[in-house]
Write an enzyme that holds these catalytic residues in place. Structure first.
Site: not given
Length: 244
Positions: A19, A21
């Site tokens: 991922d 953020d």
């Protein structure tokens, strides 16, 4: 943390899917700042409890949740308007790289372990982050964004798509996530789910979502636990917390 270390033979991963953020980049405080920048004229806020509810979800989903939580009618601000304002403000901010990211991604790149990014952010936001951190983003084979799949996290689509593009089975992929929705997506896809929650997050929620391993930070990531090439420096004294 009290923790146990799995034997390396538990998994034999062949790729790592990140991922972006809150996992690679410290965007979450900036994201909250940007949401509140747009909401401020209407008296809206995005406190920790609300932020935890929307973490990792696509803008089209979380914007509606935020407006409803603040009692803001669509006649005053539509979800699309909030999302667009948030994105425009966030694009002006440069997030820092989180602890352990440079070491891990550089190591995997040097050992030719495939890496990619699977983010709920838009392609526009990814471009802004690439401009701020070109060397980091260059290590990834590709980046999948919100536009890459029909259903966002916690649906498994983005991780299934990434595994397919890498030519691997999901069970051969380690997913690194900071959000419960992302962990749920990784678990539903059949990947090895590693959670790196923020300090204020409840680790139990991540285990309940299907996390196989919960780390305090990526400084604690031990590649050999997943069958990946080890760091040059011994890391077997590092501890991880895992789901039984």
């Amino acid at each position: 943390q009290n923790a146990s270390v799995f034997m390396a033979a538990r998994w034999q991963a062949r790729a790592v899917l990140f991922d972006m953020d809150g996992t690679l980049l410290d965007t979450e405080p900036l994201s909250t700042q940007s949401i509140e920048h747009v909401l401020r004229p209407l008296g809206g806020t995005c406190g920790p409890e609300l932020k935890a509810r929307i973490l990792g979800k696509p803008a089209a989903v979380w914007a509606r949740v935020v407006l409803e939580a603040n009692g803001i009618a669509e006649s005053a601000m539509a979800p699309a308007e909030l999302a667009a304002g948030w994105e425009a403000h966030l694009c002006t901010l440069a997030p820092a790289v989180l602890p352990g990211v440079e070491r891990l991604t550089a190591h995997l790149s040097a050992r030719v372990v495939p890496q990619c990014v699977c983010t709920s952010s838009s392609a526009r936001l990814v471009d802004a982050k690439r401009a701020a951190h070109p060397a980091l983003l260059a290590r990834f084979a590709f980046v999948l964004t919100a536009e890459s799949v029909r259903r966002g996290k916690p649906a498994p689509d983005i991780y299934l798509c990434a595994a397919q593009r890498l030519g691997l089975a999901p069970r051969d992929c380690v997913v690194v996530e900071d959000a419960v929705a992302g962990v749920a997506a990784a678990h539903a896809a059949g990947c090895i789910a590693v959670a790196v929650p923020g300090a204020a997050a409840d680790p139990v929620a991540f285990r309940d979502a299907g996390a196989d391993v919960v780390l305090a930070s990526l400084d604690d990531f031990v590649p050999e636990l997943f069958g990946l090439p080890p760091f040059a420096v011994e890391t077997d004294s590092r501890l991880v917390q895992h789901r039984v």
